[in-house]
Design a protein around this motif. Structure first.
Motif, PDB file in Angstrom:
ATOM      1  N   VAL A   7       0.854  -1.189   0.000  1.00 38.35           N
ATOM      2  CA  VAL A   7       0.000   0.000   0.000  1.00 38.35           C
ATOM      3  C   VAL A   7       0.888   1.237   0.000  1.00 38.35           C
ATOM      4  CG1 VAL A   7      -1.796   1.249   1.258  1.00 38.35           C
ATOM      5  CG2 VAL A   7      -1.771  -1.260   1.271  1.00 38.35           C
ATOM      6  N   PHE A   8       0.535   2.197  -0.837  1.00 37.44           N
ATOM      7  CA  PHE A   8       1.291   3.450  -0.948  1.00 37.44           C
ATOM      8  C   PHE A   8       0.354   4.639  -0.762  1.00 37.44           C
ATOM      9  CE2 PHE A   8       3.583   0.211  -3.190  1.00 37.44           C
ATOM     10  CZ  PHE A   8       4.905   0.448  -2.862  1.00 37.44           C
ATOM     11  N   GLU A  36      -9.590  -2.258   5.332  1.00 36.05           N
ATOM     12  CA  GLU A  36      -8.848  -2.702   6.525  1.00 36.05           C
ATOM     13  C   GLU A  36      -7.464  -2.073   6.608  1.00 36.05           C
ATOM     14  OE1 GLU A  36     -11.499  -6.191   5.308  1.00 36.05           O
ATOM     15  OE2 GLU A  36     -10.288  -4.693   4.300  1.00 36.05           O
ATOM     16  N   ALA A  37      -6.924  -1.656   5.475  1.00 34.70           N
ATOM     17  CA  ALA A  37      -5.588  -1.049   5.479  1.00 34.70           C
ATOM     18  C   ALA A  37      -5.614   0.308   6.183  1.00 34.70           C
ATOM     19  CB  ALA A  37      -5.062  -0.900   4.060  1.00 34.70           C
ATOM     20  N   GLY A  77     -14.182 -18.311   2.897  1.00 34.31           N
ATOM     21  CA  GLY A  77     -14.577 -17.625   1.685  1.00 34.31           C
ATOM     22  C   GLY A  77     -14.508 -16.114   1.734  1.00 34.31           C
ATOM     23  N   ARG A  78     -14.019 -15.563   2.828  1.00 33.49           N
ATOM     24  CA  ARG A  78     -13.935 -14.105   2.965  1.00 33.49           C
ATOM     25  C   ARG A  78     -12.478 -13.682   3.080  1.00 33.49           C
ATOM     26  NH1 ARG A  78     -15.463 -10.028   7.482  1.00 33.49           N
ATOM     27  NH2 ARG A  78     -15.622  -8.171   6.222  1.00 33.49           N
ATOM     28  N   ALA A  79     -12.126 -12.570   2.451  1.00 30.73           N
ATOM     29  CA  ALA A  79     -10.745 -12.061   2.474  1.00 30.73           C
ATOM     30  C   ALA A  79     -10.512 -11.217   3.723  1.00 30.73           C
ATOM     31  CB  ALA A  79     -10.467 -11.225   1.239  1.00 30.73           C
ATOM     32  N   TYR A  80      -9.405 -11.498   4.388  1.00 31.45           N
ATOM     33  CA  TYR A  80      -8.956 -10.717   5.541  1.00 31.45           C
ATOM     34  C   TYR A  80      -7.532 -10.278   5.263  1.00 31.45           C
ATOM     35  CZ  TYR A  80     -12.960 -12.644   8.019  1.00 31.45           C
ATOM     36  OH  TYR A  80     -14.236 -12.975   8.378  1.00 31.45           O
ATOM     37  N   TYR A  81      -7.144  -9.141   5.805  1.00 32.60           N
ATOM     38  CA  TYR A  81      -5.821  -8.588   5.563  1.00 32.60           C
ATOM     39  C   TYR A  81      -5.106  -8.375   6.887  1.00 32.60           C
ATOM     40  CZ  TYR A  81      -7.706  -7.905   0.952  1.00 32.60           C
ATOM     41  OH  TYR A  81      -8.271  -8.125  -0.271  1.00 32.60           O
TER      42      TYR A  81
END
Length: 85
Positions: A7-8, A36-37, A77-81
Motif C-alpha cells: 500500500v502506498f 482494513e488497510a 470464503g472471505r478475504a482478511y488482511y
C-alpha cells in the motif's frame, strides 16, 4: 495462491512499484486498497507471497510513499488482511 498487498500513499508510487516488480519478472496487479488497510491512495499492488523478499528489497531501495504491507488470507470464503510490514 497466497498474496500480499503493498500500500502506498500516492498513485504514482503505486504504479512505480508495480513497474519495478514487473521488470524483475514478478506477477502483480494494481487493485483497490481494502478498507482494513486504513491508509493509502485507494490503489495497492497485489503480488504473490512467494515474491515478498523481492518486494521488500524494492521498497527499501525506493523513495516512494510506502504505507504498509499486508498478507491476504481467505477464511471461510472471505478475504482478511493482516499487516506484515
Amino acid at each position: 495462491m497466497n498474496t500480499c498487498l503493498a500500500v502506498f500513499l500516492s498513485s504514482t508510487s503505486t504504479r512505480m512499484f508495480a513497474d519495478k516488480l514487473r521488470s524483475q519478472g514478478v506477477w502483480c496487479r494494481i487493485v483497490p486498497t481494502p478498507p482494513e488497510a486504513g491508509v493509502g491512495c485507494g490503489k495497492s499492488v497485489e503480488f504473490s507471497s512467494c515474491d515478498l523478499t523481492k518486494a521488500k528489497r524494492i521498497i527499501s531501495s525506493s523513495r516512494g510513499s510506502f504505507a504498509g504491507l499486508f498478507e491476504k488470507r481467505i477464511i471461510a470464503g472471505r478475504a482478511y488482511y493482516a499487516r506484515i510490514g
